[in-house]
Scaffold this active site. Structure first.
Site, PDB file in Angstrom:
ATOM      1  N   LYS A 155       1.219  -0.684   0.054  1.00  0.00           N
ATOM      2  CA  LYS A 155      -0.138  -0.309  -0.236  1.00  0.00           C
ATOM      3  C   LYS A 155       1.135   1.555   0.024  1.00  0.00           C
ATOM      4  O   LYS A 155       0.572   2.343  -0.755  1.00  0.00           O
ATOM      5  CB  LYS A 155      -1.225   0.031   1.414  1.00  0.00           C
ATOM      6  CG  LYS A 155      -1.788  -0.953   1.223  1.00  0.00           C
ATOM      7  CD  LYS A 155      -3.387  -0.371   0.609  1.00  0.00           C
ATOM      8  CE  LYS A 155      -4.757  -0.851   0.104  1.00  0.00           C
ATOM      9  NZ  LYS A 155      -5.794  -0.498  -0.103  1.00  0.00           N
ATOM     10  N   GLU A 226      -5.397  -1.176   7.632  1.00  0.00           N
ATOM     11  CA  GLU A 226      -5.889  -2.292   6.845  1.00  0.00           C
ATOM     12  C   GLU A 226      -5.753  -3.028   6.837  1.00  0.00           C
ATOM     13  O   GLU A 226      -5.286  -4.034   7.960  1.00  0.00           O
ATOM     14  CB  GLU A 226      -4.232  -1.697   5.568  1.00  0.00           C
ATOM     15  CG  GLU A 226      -4.230  -2.206   4.806  1.00  0.00           C
ATOM     16  CD  GLU A 226      -5.327  -2.013   4.022  1.00  0.00           C
ATOM     17  OE1 GLU A 226      -5.512  -0.874   3.389  1.00  0.00           O
ATOM     18  OE2 GLU A 226      -6.009  -2.536   2.714  1.00  0.00           O
ATOM     19  N   ASP A 227      -7.443  -4.095   6.239  1.00  0.00           N
ATOM     20  CA  ASP A 227      -6.837  -5.691   5.725  1.00  0.00           C
ATOM     21  C   ASP A 227      -7.010  -6.268   7.681  1.00  0.00           C
ATOM     22  O   ASP A 227      -6.339  -7.315   8.315  1.00  0.00           O
ATOM     23  CB  ASP A 227      -5.617  -6.170   5.405  1.00  0.00           C
ATOM     24  CG  ASP A 227      -6.098  -6.585   3.788  1.00  0.00           C
ATOM     25  OD1 ASP A 227      -7.707  -5.307   3.606  1.00  0.00           O
ATOM     26  OD2 ASP A 227      -5.612  -6.773   3.603  1.00  0.00           O
ATOM     27  N   ASP A 249      -8.858   1.946   5.156  1.00  0.00           N
ATOM     28  CA  ASP A 249      -9.179   2.400   3.357  1.00  0.00           C
ATOM     29  C   ASP A 249     -10.030   1.138   3.054  1.00  0.00           C
ATOM     30  O   ASP A 249     -10.553   1.887   1.900  1.00  0.00           O
ATOM     31  CB  ASP A 249      -7.890   1.803   3.004  1.00  0.00           C
ATOM     32  CG  ASP A 249      -8.382   1.981   1.131  1.00  0.00           C
ATOM     33  OD1 ASP A 249      -8.549   2.932   0.898  1.00  0.00           O
ATOM     34  OD2 ASP A 249      -7.849   0.371   0.771  1.00  0.00           O
ATOM     35  N   ASP A 250      -9.704   0.117   3.544  1.00  0.00           N
ATOM     36  CA  ASP A 250     -11.188  -1.409   3.763  1.00  0.00           C
ATOM     37  C   ASP A 250     -12.771  -0.966   3.574  1.00  0.00           C
ATOM     38  O   ASP A 250     -13.388  -1.136   2.879  1.00  0.00           O
ATOM     39  CB  ASP A 250     -11.014  -2.546   4.559  1.00  0.00           C
ATOM     40  CG  ASP A 250      -9.116  -2.930   4.750  1.00  0.00           C
ATOM     41  OD1 ASP A 250      -8.833  -2.995   3.157  1.00  0.00           O
ATOM     42  OD2 ASP A 250      -9.375  -2.920   5.265  1.00  0.00           O
TER      43      ASP A 250
HETATM   44  P1  NAD Z   1     -15.262  -9.255   4.943  1.00  0.00           P
HETATM   45  O1  NAD Z   1     -14.679 -10.370   5.314  1.00  0.00           O
HETATM   46  O2  NAD Z   1     -15.102  -7.534   5.926  1.00  0.00           O
HETATM   47  O3  NAD Z   1     -16.908  -9.362   4.726  1.00  0.00           O
HETATM   48  C1  NAD Z   1     -16.798 -10.387   3.596  1.00  0.00           C
HETATM   49  C2  NAD Z   1     -18.115 -10.887   3.331  1.00  0.00           C
HETATM   50  O4  NAD Z   1     -18.577 -11.355   2.427  1.00  0.00           O
HETATM   51  C3  NAD Z   1     -18.622 -11.221   4.993  1.00  0.00           C
HETATM   52  O5  NAD Z   1     -19.750 -10.220   4.415  1.00  0.00           O
HETATM   53  C4  NAD Z   1     -18.935 -12.599   4.573  1.00  0.00           C
HETATM   54  O6  NAD Z   1     -20.462 -12.845   5.246  1.00  0.00           O
HETATM   55  C5  NAD Z   1     -19.558 -11.797   3.165  1.00  0.00           C
HETATM   56  N1  NAD Z   1     -19.732 -13.543   2.358  1.00  0.00           N
HETATM   57  C6  NAD Z   1     -19.024 -14.792   2.283  1.00  0.00           C
HETATM   58  N2  NAD Z   1     -19.526 -15.520   1.110  1.00  0.00           N
HETATM   59  C7  NAD Z   1     -20.122 -14.899   0.783  1.00  0.00           C
HETATM   60  C8  NAD Z   1     -21.140 -16.451   0.339  1.00  0.00           C
HETATM   61  N3  NAD Z   1     -20.937 -16.963   0.185  1.00  0.00           N
HETATM   62  N4  NAD Z   1     -22.422 -15.115  -0.506  1.00  0.00           N
HETATM   63  C9  NAD Z   1     -22.383 -13.871   0.230  1.00  0.00           C
HETATM   64  N5  NAD Z   1     -21.885 -13.135   1.373  1.00  0.00           N
HETATM   65  C10 NAD Z   1     -20.644 -14.108   1.432  1.00  0.00           C
HETATM   66  O7  NAD Z   1     -13.793  -9.007   4.119  1.00  0.00           O
HETATM   67  P2  NAD Z   1     -13.913  -7.422   2.864  1.00  0.00           P
HETATM   68  O8  NAD Z   1     -12.959  -6.539   3.728  1.00  0.00           O
HETATM   69  O9  NAD Z   1     -15.344  -6.703   2.704  1.00  0.00           O
HETATM   70  O10 NAD Z   1     -12.918  -7.830   1.576  1.00  0.00           O
HETATM   71  C11 NAD Z   1     -14.347  -8.882   0.791  1.00  0.00           C
HETATM   72  C12 NAD Z   1     -13.477  -9.018  -0.424  1.00  0.00           C
HETATM   73  O11 NAD Z   1     -13.131  -7.604  -0.519  1.00  0.00           O
HETATM   74  C13 NAD Z   1     -12.345  -9.175  -1.035  1.00  0.00           C
HETATM   75  O12 NAD Z   1     -11.847 -10.602  -2.020  1.00  0.00           O
HETATM   76  C14 NAD Z   1     -11.125  -7.621  -0.696  1.00  0.00           C
HETATM   77  O13 NAD Z   1     -10.357  -8.157  -1.398  1.00  0.00           O
HETATM   78  C15 NAD Z   1     -12.549  -7.169  -1.919  1.00  0.00           C
HETATM   79  N6  NAD Z   1     -12.380  -5.623  -2.191  1.00  0.00           N
HETATM   80  C16 NAD Z   1     -11.764  -4.952  -3.096  1.00  0.00           C
HETATM   81  C17 NAD Z   1     -11.379  -3.603  -2.902  1.00  0.00           C
HETATM   82  C18 NAD Z   1     -11.162  -3.628  -4.059  1.00  0.00           C
HETATM   83  O14 NAD Z   1     -10.099  -2.413  -3.979  1.00  0.00           O
HETATM   84  N7  NAD Z   1     -11.655  -4.008  -5.631  1.00  0.00           N
HETATM   85  C19 NAD Z   1     -11.615  -2.991  -2.268  1.00  0.00           C
HETATM   86  C20 NAD Z   1     -12.004  -3.484  -0.044  1.00  0.00           C
HETATM   87  C21 NAD Z   1     -12.513  -5.132  -0.545  1.00  0.00           C
END
Ligand code: NAD
Length: 529
Positions: A155, A226-227, A249-250
């Site tokens: 990052k 982060e994360d 950021d997330d």
């Molecule tokens: P998180 O763990 O906070 O949330 C994950 C969510 O997904 C939870 O609510 C969980 O219940 C849900 N989930 C799990 N399995 C599921 C299913 N089968 N069906 C529906 N929902 C389901 O994680 P997060 O921080 O929200 O990140 C999630 C993903 O988004 C990661 O892969 C991360 O890399 C990605 N992300 C991408 C960007 C980007 O810039 N493109 C930014 C942030 C996060």
């Protein structure tokens, strides 16, 4: 040699003599451009992404100017190597591939009670931005313990490459609070504490000591969380956002990125944000971050909070986020709708009739053919954002998005996909990545000397990002700018964020007469002095 000032073969003959390194370098004095050509050729000669990542780490350990020159000049090719998706592989194998230290590791077992003292060991003078993880939820890969260190390092590389934040200002930190991932913890080469993850008051006390120490040792430093796993992320943000200059950021950066994508897709479909219906697949940091900011933005377009909320439906691992559920934590309950549960995602699409489906659930392949076909039946231009990282976790591929919607999808993904030819048309999808947001946010905060980070700043960042997408890019179906434009975008985002800080009286610095010019002037260029 300090990698911040090392020039390698670009040292002049006078410098070589003055530094006592005459003869230790080959005779010919090279230019930065020549050095960069060699690095690029070497990187390209490596057999795979992780090998290319390690090659670039080696360059960075020797010569940061050269590393950033190559990165700034080749963002589309190399940002996926230093950040997502390759950084996911690097974190998965961190303890195997570890070569040289970078950043600070703070252990809850070794350093509790003396975190200040350990922060003072940071060998560089000062810090402007700390990116900190506890390894609790690394990308979509889960709990990786100290192997998550690749994320703060990556990052901060993006802060410099995308927004010109001087590399000397970045401090990557991993808090070792243990890991509940037994495979990681028991790996023979694992570099962290072989302890289960701390929780409860011991975890909170360590975080509190860490946060207080950051402000004592580096007064006013920006802290980017982060994360962290989502329970910690929302709690820590709630606890610290009014106490120091910090953001997550997330949650917040993703919010601004997603909102910008919706403004852009609305320009293609001719649909104002307040008319869109959004089905979020996932209800974690990313989706709730986007949902929260979208609801604020819809309210600014005249909807009441409940009207805005009714346009955002969330699905998590247990189904629809609805009011009748008894298992919802507070941060999710706020978004629960009063409607009946449905058996699956395709049924949710049929029941809710979204204009847009946004995946950030970390579950690869969640957008199946029946889900996307239903989106295409309901919408002339279905908007499909498959944002989960790394690539293997994307809810669908670009190819699937176009194939299953008859080529009509407006598609964006978190990790990049190659262009797709469908029915005689080549689709170039956009990358919905936080890299368009957080580097500019950080730069804007630094330029203004901001004391706090507010939602207004992320709304402004979203507007600025959306405003950067050109008519030509939109015409090609791209809702985010091309990666080659990251520095220009970061400058616009930084200017918008600093403008909010000055306007709200939250800046410690005096407003410059030409803010955009001042932001541009603050951007570090990888050049030898
Ligand atoms: P998180 O763990 O906070 O949330 C994950 C969510 O997904 C939870 O609510 C969980 O219940 C849900 N989930 C799990 N399995 C599921 C299913 N089968 N069906 C529906 N929902 C389901 O994680 P997060 O921080 O929200 O990140 C999630 C993903 O988004 C990661 O892969 C991360 O890399 C990605 N992300 C991408 C960007 C980007 O810039 N493109 C930014 C942030 C996060």
């Amino acid at each position: 040699m300090d990698p911040l000032t090392n020039k390698g073969t670009a040292c002049t003959l006078e410098e070589r003599r003055a530094r006592g390194i005459d003869g230790l370098l080959p005779p010919r004095v090279e230019s930065l451009a020549e050095q960069a050509d060699r690095v690029l050729a070497n990187v390209r000669a490596r057999s795979g992404p992780l090998e290319r990542y390690m090659c670039l780490c080696g360059v960075r350990d020797e010569n940061e100017t050269l590393f950033f020159r190559v990165l700034v000049d080749n963002p589309a090719e190399l940002l996926p190597v230093v950040y997502t998706p390759t950084v996911g592989d690097a974190c998965s194998r961190w303890s195997d591939i570890y070569e040289r230290p970078r950043g600070l590791y703070l252990s809850a077992w070794q350093h509790r009670g003396r975190v200040r003292e350990v922060l003072r060991n940071w060998p560089r003078t000062g810090a402007g931005i700390i990116v900190v993880t506890d390894g609790g939820r690394i990308l979509g890969l889960g709990d990786l313990g100290v192997n998550g260190m690749g994320i703060p390092i990556g990052k901060l590389a993006l802060y410099t490459a995308c927004a010109g934040v001087p590399p000397a200002l970045g401090l990557p930190i991993t808090l070792d609070v243990g890991t509940d991932n037994a495979a990681v913890r028991e790996h023979p080469l694992y570099l962290g504490e072989r302890q289960p993850r701390l929780s409860g008051t011991r975890y909170d006390a360590f975080l509190e000591e860490f946060v207080e120490a950051t402000q004592d040792v580096f007064p006013g430093v920006i802290v980017q969380f982060e994360d962290f796993n989502n329970a910690s992320a929302f709690r820590l943000l709630g606890r610290y956002r009014d106490r120091l200059c910090c953001f997550n950021d997330d949650v917040q950066g993703t919010g601004a990125m997603g909102l910008a994508g919706l403004y852009s897709s609305g320009r293609i479909t001719g649909t104002a944000l307040r008319e869109q219906r959004l089905l979020f697949v996932g209800a974690g940091e990313a989706c709730l971050g986007m949902g929260g900011l979208v609801i604020s933005a819809m309210q600014r377009e005249g909807l009441s909070e409940s009207e805005a909320l009714a346009r955002c439906l969330f699905v998590d691992s247990r189904g629809l986020v609805v009011a009748s559920r008894t298992d919802l934590p507070d941060h999710k309950r706020r978004f629960a709708q009063d409607r009946a549960p449905v058996p699956d995602l395709a049924a949710a699409v049929e029941a809710f009739q979204p204009t847009t489906i946004i995946g950030a659930c970390g579950q690869g392949g969640r957008f199946t053919e029946d889900v996307l076909a239903a989106m295409a039946r309901l919408n002339e231009r279905p908007v499909v954002f498959a944002l989960s990282n790394p690539t293997s976790k994307a809810e669908c591929t670009a190819e699937q998005a176009y194939a299953w919607t008859g080529g009509r999808a407006i598609f964006a993904s978190g990790s990049p996909f190659p262009s797709v030819a469908h029915a005689g048309h080549v689709h170039v999808s956009g990358q919905g990545n936080n890299a368009f947001v957080f580097p500019g946010v950080g730069l804007g905060l630094l330029v203004a000397g901001t004391r706090r980070v507010t939602d207004e700043m992320f709304l402004a960042a979203a507007h600025a990002l959306a405003g950067c997408v050109t008519v030509g890019e939109l015409g090609g179906g791209r809702v985010f700018p091309a990666p080659a434009r990251l520095r220009e975008v970061s400058r616009a985002v930084a200017t918008a964020v600093a403008d909010v800080a000055f306007g709200a009286g939250m800046a410690a610095r005096r407003r410059p007469p030409d803010l955009a010019a001042a932001v541009g002037a603050a951007m570090w260029e990888p050049m030898y002095s």
